[in-house]
Design an enzyme around this catalytic site. Structure first.
Site, PDB file in Angstrom:
ATOM      1  N   MET A   8       0.683  -1.229  -0.189  1.00 32.96           N
ATOM      2  CA  MET A   8       0.097   0.094   0.024  1.00 32.96           C
ATOM      3  C   MET A   8       0.844   1.321   0.046  1.00 32.96           C
ATOM      4  O   MET A   8       1.705   1.583   1.129  1.00 32.96           O
ATOM      5  CB  MET A   8      -0.848  -0.118   1.068  1.00 32.96           C
ATOM      6  N   SER A   9       0.844   1.910  -1.185  1.00 31.90           N
ATOM      7  CA  SER A   9       1.809   3.214  -1.236  1.00 31.90           C
ATOM      8  C   SER A   9       1.063   4.262  -0.862  1.00 31.90           C
ATOM      9  O   SER A   9       2.060   5.397  -0.626  1.00 31.90           O
ATOM     10  CB  SER A   9       1.956   3.197  -2.874  1.00 31.90           C
ATOM     11  N   GLY A  10       0.014   4.111  -0.244  1.00 33.79           N
ATOM     12  CA  GLY A  10      -0.740   5.502   0.289  1.00 33.79           C
ATOM     13  C   GLY A  10      -1.603   6.254  -0.953  1.00 33.79           C
ATOM     14  O   GLY A  10      -2.123   7.341  -0.787  1.00 33.79           O
ATOM     15  N   GLY A  11      -1.784   5.551  -2.035  1.00 34.50           N
ATOM     16  CA  GLY A  11      -2.391   6.048  -3.177  1.00 34.50           C
ATOM     17  C   GLY A  11      -3.916   5.261  -3.454  1.00 34.50           C
ATOM     18  O   GLY A  11      -4.259   4.246  -2.504  1.00 34.50           O
ATOM     19  N   VAL A  12      -4.701   5.755  -4.394  1.00 29.89           N
ATOM     20  CA  VAL A  12      -5.860   5.222  -4.511  1.00 29.89           C
ATOM     21  C   VAL A  12      -5.705   3.705  -5.042  1.00 29.89           C
ATOM     22  O   VAL A  12      -6.789   2.862  -4.723  1.00 29.89           O
ATOM     23  CB  VAL A  12      -6.715   6.238  -5.326  1.00 29.89           C
ATOM     24  N   SER A  14      -3.645   1.220  -4.919  1.00 31.22           N
ATOM     25  CA  SER A  14      -3.262   0.114  -3.968  1.00 31.22           C
ATOM     26  C   SER A  14      -4.196  -0.021  -2.852  1.00 31.22           C
ATOM     27  O   SER A  14      -4.547  -1.204  -2.332  1.00 31.22           O
ATOM     28  CB  SER A  14      -1.858   0.359  -3.478  1.00 31.22           C
ATOM     29  N   CYS A 102      13.210  -0.471  -8.890  1.00 26.01           N
ATOM     30  CA  CYS A 102      12.449  -0.833  -7.350  1.00 26.01           C
ATOM     31  C   CYS A 102      11.434  -2.102  -7.641  1.00 26.01           C
ATOM     32  O   CYS A 102      11.368  -2.681  -6.714  1.00 26.01           O
ATOM     33  CB  CYS A 102      11.457   0.576  -7.230  1.00 26.01           C
ATOM     34  N   GLY A 126      -1.195  -2.229  -6.621  1.00 23.45           N
ATOM     35  CA  GLY A 126      -2.012  -1.594  -7.307  1.00 23.45           C
ATOM     36  C   GLY A 126      -1.768  -1.413  -8.852  1.00 23.45           C
ATOM     37  O   GLY A 126      -2.429  -0.388  -9.415  1.00 23.45           O
ATOM     38  N   CYS A 199      10.317   9.073  -6.934  1.00 17.35           N
ATOM     39  CA  CYS A 199       9.736   9.138  -5.539  1.00 17.35           C
ATOM     40  C   CYS A 199      10.769   9.701  -4.510  1.00 17.35           C
ATOM     41  O   CYS A 199      10.454  10.365  -3.431  1.00 17.35           O
ATOM     42  CB  CYS A 199       9.329   7.862  -4.805  1.00 17.35           C
TER      43      CYS A 199
END
Length: 367
Positions: A8-12, A14, A102, A126, A199
């Site tokens: 979970m990257s903190g985006g919508v 994922s 990555c 995601g 990033c």
């Protein structure tokens, strides 16, 4: 049902991947990778991923979904496997793609190994991509329903083992549908902007980032014959096809970066016609659909993330490098970037571009 660890990257995207897996009945946990603090370049950005703010967003989404959330600190591995090669490649006059590094070494290697050690069956992300099995049982990376969001270019290096341990829940979704699902379930990431910048460089200025990490110096802009045209700031500031930001005045015609000679510390400028290549060489190959030495395959070859794949023939050479000959010359082939081979919607394989070449008397020659 399986135990799935969702990156979970903190985006919508994922966030919705975790939601979909829960709806399918899987046992789901979330993890966010701490790769850097997101402020190395001295600015905060809302267009990168994996920052401290993103970790907080992912944790809040996990709370809304009622799943466990973990944070794995991979900063040392990220420096070794992504940032250091990124800097080295630019200093060699090439153009790296850190997202591919990555994915290859962090998300689908280190994370997958750790997830399995913790008893999870799969890692999910995601990414907009799909995985299917062919008639021989091989796992094939394939394009998603939303071709505008296709991320298979960044995933070509996945091995059979990695593909077998990975789920891409968004493969059948359109981006707008993902946002609507997130909003309908009260996820705070529903309207969050997509990450686009590198990033670990929040301000997007990779040249300044590398300036702070190297003792390299500026050198000469030259033409194809070696005549001096001006002074450059360091070869890592430039990539093949670049026109803007050269800092040269008084030119009688537009000039582009057509070559970078790192040993001479020179950036070669030329007309747009000098940007076209009929063929390229690639190494560090990964074949999802195997190719044997001396064998050729008709493909559509993609030479950068925003490039429309071009018809070509790829041949595996005895030294385990690939020769790619295009039906028509392509613009701005950049050593260091990935070339990815498509067979229809399937990814056949890919590698790292080493040279761009021309065809002369039926044979390829370096430009």
């Amino acid at each position: 049902m399986a135990r799935v660890m969702v990156a979970m990257s903190g985006g919508v995207d994922s966030s919705v991947a975790a939601l979909l897996l829960l709806q399918q009945g899987h046992e789901v946990a979330g993890v966010t990778l701490k790769l850097h603090d997101g402020r190395e370049a001295g600015e905060k950005s809302t267009r990168t991923c994996c920052s401290l703010d993103d970790i907080d967003d992912a944790k809040r989404v996990a709370g809304t979904l009622g799943i466990a959330h973990y944070v794995f600190n991979y900063e040392d591995a990220f420096v070794e496997q992504v940032i250091d090669p990124f800097v080295r490649t630019y200093c060699l006059g090439q153009t790296p793609n850190p997202c591919i590094l990555c994915n290859r070494f962090i998300k689908f290697d280190k994370l997958l190994v750790q997830a399995r050690a913790l008893g999870f069956d799969y890692v999910a992300t995601g990414h907009y991509a799909g995985i299917r099995q062919d008639e021989d049982g091989r796992r094939i990376l394939t394009k998603p329903k939303d071709l505008a969001k296709d991320q298979t270019y960044f995933l070509y290096a996945m091995t059979q083992e990695q593909l077998g341990g990975t789920l891409f829940p968004l493969h059948a979704l359109i981006k707008g549908e993902a946002r609507r699902l997130a909003a309908a379930h009260g996820l705070i990431t529903a309207r969050k902007r997509d990450s686009q910048d590198i990033c670990f460089i929040p301000d997007g200025d990779h040249g300044r980032f590398i300036d702070a990490m190297t003792d390299g110096a500026g050198g000469d802009f030259v033409d194809a014959e070696g005549n001096r045209l001006g002074t450059h700031r360091g070869i890592w500031h430039y990539t093949i096809g670049q026109r803007r930001g050269l800092g040269l005045g008084g030119l009688t015609e537009p000039l582009y970066v057509v070559d970078i000679r790192h040993e001479e510390n020179q950036v070669v400028l030329g007309p747009p016609s000098a940007l076209f290549s009929e063929a390229l060489q690639a190494d560090h190959l990964n074949w999802i659909r195997p190719l044997t030495q001396g064998q050729s395959m008709r493909v559509n070859a993609k030479i950068r993330a925003a490039h429309t794949p071009a018809p070509a023939r790829v041949t595996l050479l005895p030294d385990e490098t690939a020769e790619v000959v295009f039906d028509e010359a392509v613009r701005a082939v950049s050593p260091g970037q990935a070339v990815v081979f498509y067979d229809g919607d399937d990814v056949a394989g890919g590698g790292t571009i080493t040279d761009r070449t021309k065809i002369q008397h039926g044979r390829t020659q370096a430009l």
